[in-house]
Design a protein around this motif. Structure first.
Motif, mmCIF file in Angstrom:
data_model
loop_
_atom_site.group_PDB
_atom_site.id
_atom_site.type_symbol
_atom_site.label_atom_id
_atom_site.label_comp_id
_atom_site.label_asym_id
_atom_site.label_seq_id
_atom_site.Cartn_x
_atom_site.Cartn_y
_atom_site.Cartn_z
ATOM 1 N N ARG A 38 92.932 83.394 104.458
ATOM 2 C CA ARG A 38 91.488 83.537 104.647
ATOM 3 C C ARG A 38 91.085 83.290 106.097
ATOM 4 N NH1 ARG A 38 89.027 79.362 100.677
ATOM 5 N NH2 ARG A 38 90.556 78.148 101.838
ATOM 6 N N ILE A 39 91.838 82.439 106.783
ATOM 7 C CA ILE A 39 91.522 82.128 108.177
ATOM 8 C C ILE A 39 91.701 83.366 109.050
ATOM 9 C CG2 ILE A 39 92.246 80.767 110.174
ATOM 10 C CD1 ILE A 39 92.746 78.481 108.154
ATOM 11 N N ASN A 40 92.724 84.166 108.756
ATOM 12 C CA ASN A 40 92.900 85.403 109.510
ATOM 13 C C ASN A 40 91.681 86.292 109.376
ATOM 14 O OD1 ASN A 40 95.528 84.913 110.483
ATOM 15 N ND2 ASN A 40 96.375 85.454 108.514
ATOM 16 N N LEU A 41 91.153 86.399 108.169
ATOM 17 C CA LEU A 41 89.976 87.239 107.954
ATOM 18 C C LEU A 41 88.739 86.649 108.626
ATOM 19 C CD1 LEU A 41 90.532 88.171 104.224
ATOM 20 C CD2 LEU A 41 90.659 89.722 106.167
ATOM 21 N N ALA A 42 88.608 85.339 108.570
ATOM 22 C CA ALA A 42 87.402 84.690 109.084
ATOM 23 C C ALA A 42 87.376 84.595 110.614
ATOM 24 C CB ALA A 42 87.263 83.294 108.480
ATOM 25 N N LEU A 43 88.512 84.414 111.239
ATOM 26 C CA LEU A 43 88.530 84.159 112.678
ATOM 27 C C LEU A 43 88.851 85.372 113.542
ATOM 28 C CD1 LEU A 43 90.318 80.699 112.897
ATOM 29 C CD2 LEU A 43 87.881 81.199 112.828
ATOM 30 N N ASN A 44 89.460 86.377 112.964
ATOM 31 C CA ASN A 44 89.883 87.518 113.760
ATOM 32 C C ASN A 44 88.919 88.666 113.588
ATOM 33 O OD1 ASN A 44 92.637 86.784 114.884
ATOM 34 N ND2 ASN A 44 92.780 86.189 112.745
ATOM 35 N N ILE A 54 79.317 84.876 114.675
ATOM 36 C CA ILE A 54 80.475 83.997 114.774
ATOM 37 C C ILE A 54 80.223 82.830 113.836
ATOM 38 C CG2 ILE A 54 81.803 82.448 116.261
ATOM 39 C CD1 ILE A 54 81.048 84.317 118.595
ATOM 40 N N MET A 55 81.149 82.570 112.956
ATOM 41 C CA MET A 55 80.989 81.498 111.977
ATOM 42 C C MET A 55 81.257 80.134 112.608
ATOM 43 S SD MET A 55 80.196 82.608 108.919
ATOM 44 C CE MET A 55 80.604 81.143 108.009
ATOM 45 N N LYS A 60 83.037 69.830 105.443
ATOM 46 C CA LYS A 60 82.723 69.424 104.068
ATOM 47 C C LYS A 60 82.725 70.596 103.093
ATOM 48 C CE LYS A 60 79.932 65.654 105.795
ATOM 49 N NZ LYS A 60 78.622 65.393 106.323
ATOM 50 N N VAL A 61 82.444 71.782 103.602
ATOM 51 C CA VAL A 61 82.360 72.955 102.720
ATOM 52 C C VAL A 61 83.164 74.139 103.268
ATOM 53 C CG1 VAL A 61 80.155 72.327 101.647
ATOM 54 C CG2 VAL A 61 80.174 73.619 103.788
ATOM 55 N N VAL A 62 84.213 73.859 104.025
ATOM 56 C CA VAL A 62 84.970 74.922 104.682
ATOM 57 C C VAL A 62 85.575 75.894 103.668
ATOM 58 C CG1 VAL A 62 87.157 73.663 104.894
ATOM 59 C CG2 VAL A 62 86.568 75.450 106.561
ATOM 60 N N ASN A 63 86.023 75.430 102.532
ATOM 61 C CA ASN A 63 86.602 76.346 101.544
ATOM 62 C C ASN A 63 85.560 77.309 100.998
ATOM 63 O OD1 ASN A 63 89.434 75.782 101.392
ATOM 64 N ND2 ASN A 63 88.869 73.788 100.569
ATOM 65 N N VAL A 64 84.380 76.812 100.739
ATOM 66 C CA VAL A 64 83.292 77.679 100.271
ATOM 67 C C VAL A 64 82.950 78.697 101.358
ATOM 68 C CG1 VAL A 64 80.856 77.731 99.595
ATOM 69 C CG2 VAL A 64 82.359 75.950 98.701
ATOM 70 N N GLN A 65 82.875 78.244 102.606
ATOM 71 C CA GLN A 65 82.550 79.142 103.705
ATOM 72 C C GLN A 65 83.624 80.209 103.911
ATOM 73 O OE1 GLN A 65 81.887 76.012 106.647
ATOM 74 N NE2 GLN A 65 79.779 76.743 106.867
ATOM 75 N N LEU A 66 84.892 79.810 103.864
ATOM 76 C CA LEU A 66 85.976 80.783 104.007
ATOM 77 C C LEU A 66 85.926 81.816 102.888
ATOM 78 C CD1 LEU A 66 88.945 78.502 105.121
ATOM 79 C CD2 LEU A 66 87.835 80.282 106.486
#
Length: 124
Positions: A38-44, A54-55, A60-66
């Motif tokens: 998910r980090i690849n999708l969110a950051l790239n 830019i996110m 506290k809610v990083v999983n929900v945000q990702l």
């Protein structure tokens, strides 16, 4: 968020441009211990898959945000063509293929939970 030591993208010269932290580097304390596609999708940001913002992630809610970012990107960019029996994914999935899975079916399985509606029903 610092990406864990995941695979380099399948792009020319990527390994020369992307940082890799040595064992003694203090920044390693902030690197995620396991990879998360998910980090690849969110950051790239890719030219056609880029959101216009830019996110900023909240620990506290990083999983929900990702999940939200992935859901948005997948819903917007995944195309399912029943006549051709094809699924078109964002290029980032190919660039970081090793983080998504070794086989195209693995990639689709990772992306499937973020598809909804007709596309989800068709693919599953």
């Amino acid at each position: 968020v610092l990406r864990s030591q995941m695979h380099f993208p399948r792009l020319p010269y990527a390994s020369l441009l992307l940082p890799s932290f040595s064992i003694s580097d203090r920044r390693r304390a902030y690197v995620l211990r396991s990879s998360d596609f998910r980090i690849n999708l969110a950051l790239n940001c890719t030219s056609k898959s880029c959101m216009n913002t830019i996110m900023v992630f909240d620990p506290k809610v990083v999983n929900v945000q990702l999940n939200d970012v992935c859901r948005y990107l997948i819903e917007e960019k995944v195309k399912v063509d029943l006549q051709k029996i094809t699924i078109t994914l964002p290029k980032i999935c190919g660039w970081y293929r090793k983080d998504f899975g070794d086989h195209p079916v693995d990639i689709v399985q990772k992306v499937l939970p973020f598809l909804h509606g007709e596309n989800h029903a068709v693919v599953s």
